[in-house]
Motif scaffolding. Structure first.
Motif, PDB file in Angstrom:
ATOM      1  N   PRO A   1       0.832  -1.210   0.000  1.00 56.49           N
ATOM      2  CA  PRO A   1       0.000   0.000   0.000  1.00 56.49           C
ATOM      3  C   PRO A   1       0.867   1.261   0.000  1.00 56.49           C
ATOM      4  CG  PRO A   1       0.006  -1.031   2.172  1.00 56.49           C
ATOM      5  CD  PRO A   1       0.758  -1.950   1.235  1.00 56.49           C
ATOM      6  N   ALA A   2       0.316   2.302  -0.582  1.00 58.93           N
ATOM      7  CA  ALA A   2       1.029   3.582  -0.627  1.00 58.93           C
ATOM      8  C   ALA A   2       1.092   4.188   0.769  1.00 58.93           C
ATOM      9  CB  ALA A   2       0.309   4.540  -1.571  1.00 58.93           C
ATOM     10  N   PRO A   3       2.200   4.849   1.112  1.00 52.97           N
ATOM     11  CA  PRO A   3       2.300   5.480   2.430  1.00 52.97           C
ATOM     12  C   PRO A   3       1.237   6.573   2.601  1.00 52.97           C
ATOM     13  CG  PRO A   3       4.404   5.569   1.252  1.00 52.97           C
ATOM     14  CD  PRO A   3       3.389   5.056   0.304  1.00 52.97           C
ATOM     15  N   ALA A   4       0.782   6.726   3.819  1.00 56.34           N
ATOM     16  CA  ALA A   4      -0.221   7.744   4.124  1.00 56.34           C
ATOM     17  C   ALA A   4       0.462   9.078   4.402  1.00 56.34           C
ATOM     18  CB  ALA A   4      -1.037   7.317   5.335  1.00 56.34           C
ATOM     19  N   ALA A   5      -0.251  10.163   4.141  1.00 53.98           N
ATOM     20  CA  ALA A   5       0.253  11.498   4.443  1.00 53.98           C
ATOM     21  C   ALA A   5       0.477  11.635   5.944  1.00 53.98           C
ATOM     22  CB  ALA A   5      -0.741  12.551   3.954  1.00 53.98           C
ATOM     23  N   LEU A   6       1.476  12.421   6.306  1.00 55.10           N
ATOM     24  CA  LEU A   6       1.770  12.647   7.725  1.00 55.10           C
ATOM     25  C   LEU A   6       0.664  13.470   8.371  1.00 55.10           C
ATOM     26  CD1 LEU A   6       5.582  13.537   7.580  1.00 55.10           C
ATOM     27  CD2 LEU A   6       4.520  11.303   7.928  1.00 55.10           C
ATOM     28  N   ASN A   7       0.341  13.128   9.608  1.00 58.21           N
ATOM     29  CA  ASN A   7      -0.616  13.935  10.360  1.00 58.21           C
ATOM     30  C   ASN A   7       0.145  15.055  11.082  1.00 58.21           C
ATOM     31  OD1 ASN A   7       0.535  12.843  12.711  1.00 58.21           O
ATOM     32  ND2 ASN A   7      -1.044  11.267  12.894  1.00 58.21           N
ATOM     33  N   ALA A   8      -0.579  15.900  11.794  1.00 61.49           N
ATOM     34  CA  ALA A   8       0.039  17.069  12.445  1.00 61.49           C
ATOM     35  C   ALA A   8       1.119  16.660  13.444  1.00 61.49           C
ATOM     36  CB  ALA A   8      -1.038  17.913  13.130  1.00 61.49           C
ATOM     37  N   ALA A   9       0.892  15.601  14.213  1.00 61.94           N
ATOM     38  CA  ALA A   9       1.881  15.158  15.204  1.00 61.94           C
ATOM     39  C   ALA A   9       3.152  14.669  14.512  1.00 61.94           C
ATOM     40  CB  ALA A   9       1.298  14.066  16.090  1.00 61.94           C
ATOM     41  N   ALA A  10       3.010  13.905  13.424  1.00 65.44           N
ATOM     42  CA  ALA A  10       4.176  13.407  12.690  1.00 65.44           C
ATOM     43  C   ALA A  10       4.934  14.557  12.040  1.00 65.44           C
ATOM     44  CB  ALA A  10       3.745  12.383  11.650  1.00 65.44           C
ATOM     45  N   MET A  11       4.209  15.547  11.536  1.00 64.04           N
ATOM     46  CA  MET A  11       4.872  16.717  10.936  1.00 64.04           C
ATOM     47  C   MET A  11       5.636  17.503  11.994  1.00 64.04           C
ATOM     48  SD  MET A  11       2.221  17.995   7.992  1.00 64.04           S
ATOM     49  CE  MET A  11       3.084  19.525   7.838  1.00 64.04           C
ATOM     50  N   ALA A  12       5.082  17.609  13.192  1.00 62.95           N
ATOM     51  CA  ALA A  12       5.760  18.331  14.272  1.00 62.95           C
ATOM     52  C   ALA A  12       7.043  17.629  14.696  1.00 62.95           C
ATOM     53  CB  ALA A  12       4.817  18.493  15.463  1.00 62.95           C
ATOM     54  N   ALA A  13       7.122  16.322  14.493  1.00 63.57           N
ATOM     55  CA  ALA A  13       8.306  15.542  14.879  1.00 63.57           C
ATOM     56  C   ALA A  13       9.410  15.559  13.817  1.00 63.57           C
ATOM     57  CB  ALA A  13       7.893  14.106  15.172  1.00 63.57           C
ATOM     58  N   LEU A  14       9.144  16.138  12.653  1.00 56.05           N
ATOM     59  CA  LEU A  14      10.156  16.189  11.602  1.00 56.05           C
ATOM     60  C   LEU A  14      11.346  17.037  12.049  1.00 56.05           C
ATOM     61  CD1 LEU A  14       7.835  16.744   8.499  1.00 56.05           C
ATOM     62  CD2 LEU A  14       9.094  14.648   9.081  1.00 56.05           C
ATOM     63  N   PRO A  15      12.539  16.784  11.504  1.00 56.28           N
ATOM     64  CA  PRO A  15      13.719  17.573  11.885  1.00 56.28           C
ATOM     65  C   PRO A  15      13.792  18.926  11.187  1.00 56.28           C
ATOM     66  CG  PRO A  15      14.353  15.896  10.311  1.00 56.28           C
ATOM     67  CD  PRO A  15      12.892  15.661  10.636  1.00 56.28           C
ATOM     68  N   PHE A  16      12.726  19.307  10.515  1.00 55.79           N
ATOM     69  CA  PHE A  16      12.652  20.592   9.820  1.00 55.79           C
ATOM     70  C   PHE A  16      11.250  21.165   9.959  1.00 55.79           C
ATOM     71  CE2 PHE A  16      11.861  17.144   6.827  1.00 55.79           C
ATOM     72  CZ  PHE A  16      10.650  17.502   6.260  1.00 55.79           C
ATOM     73  N   SER A  17      11.156  22.468   9.807  1.00 55.06           N
ATOM     74  CA  SER A  17       9.844  23.121   9.777  1.00 55.06           C
ATOM     75  C   SER A  17       9.537  23.458   8.323  1.00 55.06           C
ATOM     76  CB  SER A  17       9.852  24.385  10.633  1.00 55.06           C
ATOM     77  OG  SER A  17      10.802  25.305  10.137  1.00 55.06           O
TER      78      SER A  17
END
Length: 123
Positions: free
Chosen positions: A1-17
């Motif tokens: 299956p194709a990966p799902a889009a990141l949710n807000a919590a996953a985006m906040a955990a990224l090493p970049f803004s």
């Protein structure tokens, strides 16, 4: 299956803004064991790619390399305007490199991808 889009919590955990306009998503792409790759997308269309890992393939575009604001950017001239096609951030902590580049898009999508790329900063 194709990966799902990141949710807000996953985006906040990224090493970049990133400043992501409404209607666009960040979706993980295939990467190695010590690296992550993300696609900034509108539907199935990829506008921008982001690599976070130990060693990127910067630069991928030919152009003038400009160093400013803690990053190296490759700038090209198209007609009468200059576009930042890619950026490389280097960090002391993992991921050591964050590499951002515009996908193969044109017109308004290229302009949008360039603006999003300019909005990215390391955390």
């Amino acid at each position: 299956p194709a990966p799902a889009a990141l949710n807000a919590a996953a985006m906040a955990a990224l090493p970049f803004s990133i400043q992501l306009p409404t209607g666009l998503t960040i979706t993980p792409a295939r990467a190695g064991a010590t690296a992550s790759i993300y696609r900034v997308q509108r539907g199935n269309q990829t506008l921008l790619m982001i690599y976070a890992g130990p060693s990127s393939q910067f630069p991928i575009y030919d152009g003038e390399t400009v160093r400013t604001g803690g990053r190296a950017s490759v700038v090209v001239t198209e007609g009468s305007r200059r576009l930042a096609m890619e950026h490389l951030f280097q960090r002391a902590t993992d991921p050591k490199e964050i590499h951002v580049w515009i996908a193969s898009v044109e017109g308004a999508d290229r302009d949008l991808a360039e603006r999003i790329g300019q909005s990215i900063d390391v955390k």
